[in-house]
Design a protein around this motif. Structure first.
Motif, PDB file in Angstrom:
ATOM      1  N   GLY A 107      42.220  54.719  24.180  1.00  0.00           N
ATOM      2  CA  GLY A 107      43.643  54.498  24.418  1.00  0.00           C
ATOM      3  C   GLY A 107      43.940  53.130  24.983  1.00  0.00           C
ATOM      4  N   ARG A 108      44.806  53.076  25.981  1.00  0.00           N
ATOM      5  CA  ARG A 108      45.249  51.811  26.556  1.00  0.00           C
ATOM      6  C   ARG A 108      44.340  51.395  27.705  1.00  0.00           C
ATOM      7  NH1 ARG A 108      51.258  50.182  27.400  1.00  0.00           N
ATOM      8  NH2 ARG A 108      51.232  51.413  25.527  1.00  0.00           N
ATOM      9  N   VAL A 109      43.921  50.128  27.680  1.00  0.00           N
ATOM     10  CA  VAL A 109      43.045  49.573  28.707  1.00  0.00           C
ATOM     11  C   VAL A 109      43.721  48.338  29.297  1.00  0.00           C
ATOM     12  CG1 VAL A 109      40.813  48.495  29.163  1.00  0.00           C
ATOM     13  CG2 VAL A 109      40.962  50.400  27.563  1.00  0.00           C
ATOM     14  N   THR A 110      43.744  48.259  30.624  1.00  0.00           N
ATOM     15  CA  THR A 110      44.302  47.100  31.310  1.00  0.00           C
ATOM     16  C   THR A 110      43.189  46.356  32.022  1.00  0.00           C
ATOM     17  OG1 THR A 110      46.396  48.251  31.643  1.00  0.00           O
ATOM     18  CG2 THR A 110      45.992  46.326  33.016  1.00  0.00           C
ATOM     19  N   VAL A 111      43.111  45.071  31.752  1.00  0.00           N
ATOM     20  CA  VAL A 111      42.117  44.210  32.384  1.00  0.00           C
ATOM     21  C   VAL A 111      42.854  43.263  33.309  1.00  0.00           C
ATOM     22  CG1 VAL A 111      40.315  42.494  31.983  1.00  0.00           C
ATOM     23  CG2 VAL A 111      40.669  44.323  30.328  1.00  0.00           C
ATOM     24  N   SER A 112      42.350  43.136  34.557  1.00  0.00           N
ATOM     25  CA  SER A 112      43.007  42.240  35.514  1.00  0.00           C
ATOM     26  C   SER A 112      42.000  41.263  36.082  1.00  0.00           C
ATOM     27  CB  SER A 112      43.660  43.038  36.639  1.00  0.00           C
ATOM     28  OG  SER A 112      42.686  43.726  37.365  1.00  0.00           O
ATOM     29  N   SER A 113      42.510  40.106  36.514  1.00  0.00           N
ATOM     30  CA  SER A 113      41.663  39.076  37.091  1.00  0.00           C
ATOM     31  C   SER A 113      42.418  38.392  38.219  1.00  0.00           C
ATOM     32  CB  SER A 113      41.280  38.054  36.017  1.00  0.00           C
ATOM     33  OG  SER A 113      40.615  36.957  36.593  1.00  0.00           O
ATOM     34  N   ALA A 114      41.776  38.279  39.361  1.00  0.00           N
ATOM     35  CA  ALA A 114      42.369  37.581  40.513  1.00  0.00           C
ATOM     36  C   ALA A 114      41.844  36.154  40.564  1.00  0.00           C
ATOM     37  CB  ALA A 114      42.033  38.326  41.802  1.00  0.00           C
ATOM     38  N   TYR A 115      42.090  35.380  39.515  1.00  0.00           N
ATOM     39  CA  TYR A 115      41.599  34.012  39.419  1.00  0.00           C
ATOM     40  C   TYR A 115      42.783  33.088  39.485  1.00  0.00           C
ATOM     41  CZ  TYR A 115      39.327  29.882  37.557  1.00  0.00           C
ATOM     42  OH  TYR A 115      38.844  28.624  37.396  1.00  0.00           O
ATOM     43  N   PRO A 116      42.772  31.991  40.048  1.00  0.00           N
ATOM     44  CA  PRO A 116      41.706  31.380  40.861  1.00  0.00           C
ATOM     45  C   PRO A 116      41.822  31.785  42.316  1.00  0.00           C
ATOM     46  CG  PRO A 116      43.412  29.754  40.474  1.00  0.00           C
ATOM     47  CD  PRO A 116      43.851  31.034  39.791  1.00  0.00           C
ATOM     48  N   VAL A 117      40.766  32.123  42.899  1.00  0.00           N
ATOM     49  CA  VAL A 117      40.582  32.410  44.323  1.00  0.00           C
ATOM     50  C   VAL A 117      41.625  33.368  44.866  1.00  0.00           C
ATOM     51  CG1 VAL A 117      39.980  31.342  46.525  1.00  0.00           C
ATOM     52  CG2 VAL A 117      39.801  29.996  44.458  1.00  0.00           C
ATOM     53  N   GLY A 118      42.087  34.310  44.072  1.00  0.00           N
ATOM     54  CA  GLY A 118      42.965  35.360  44.545  1.00  0.00           C
ATOM     55  C   GLY A 118      44.408  34.948  44.806  1.00  0.00           C
ATOM     56  N   PHE A 119      44.880  33.783  44.287  1.00  0.00           N
ATOM     57  CA  PHE A 119      46.273  33.380  44.491  1.00  0.00           C
ATOM     58  C   PHE A 119      47.238  34.288  43.754  1.00  0.00           C
ATOM     59  CE2 PHE A 119      44.456  29.005  45.263  1.00  0.00           C
ATOM     60  CZ  PHE A 119      44.652  29.058  46.631  1.00  0.00           C
TER      61      PHE A 119
END
Length: 175
Positions: free
Chosen positions: A13-25
């Protein structure tokens, strides 16, 4: 970490990808619709294999008493005079006053065949969960096989074989 409410073949089904780049801003999100199925393995439930001798339940920590000459190097022991000369660890013996010998474990172990129907449990789900635990417990130490009703998966070892056994257990009894 994903949690599913059932085992077997489940659509992704539906997949969500997240990224806290750069350095979590800030956090970026991407959502994808995936048209594929995933195999959900059963939840392991601790148990033991009902048999005797080598397979019986062992609790606590104990040293392995099986000695061999073809397995992994497990210990260095004092020379008793009963070991063959090729077992002497010459480098360590040269630094010591006494002869020291290499202690090897057994490389070959009896195959373990798990009959899911013979496992104690209150239903198919509990039996399958106990079989999963047994596969995960023993697959790195000895050959493991499965008996799933009329289907027999021969004993084998290694990660790939373990994954084959877990996949078979994931779909067992769902049809």
């Amino acid at each position: 970490m994903l949690t599913f409410n059932r085992r077997g073949s489940v659509p992704t089904g539906r997949v969500t990808v997240s990224s806290a780049y750069p350095v979590g801003f800030f956090t970026r999100y991407w959502t994808y619709e995936i048209d594929a199925k995933q195999t959900v393995f059963p939840k392991p439930l601790a148990g033991f294999f009902p048999s005797s001798g080598y397979d019986r339940l062992r609790t606590g920590f104990e040293l392995r008493r099986e000695r061999g000459q073809d397995g992994e190097l497990e210990r260095i022991d004092p020379y008793s005079g009963l070991e063959p000369l090729r077992m002497i660890h010459w480098k360590l013996s040269a630094r010591s006053c006494d002869f020291l010998v290499k202690g090897f474990g057994r490389q070959s172990a009896k195959p373990l065949m798990i009959d899911v129907d013979a496992i104690q449990g209150a239903g198919v789900e509990e039996k399958v969960s106990r079989a999963v635990w047994l596969v995960q417990r023993w697959i790195r130490e000895r050959p493991v096989g499965l008996v799933l009703g009329d289907r027999v998966i021969p004993a084998g070892s290694g990660r790939r074989h373990g994954r084959t056994l877990l996949s078979a257990l994931a779909i067992y009894g769902l049809d």
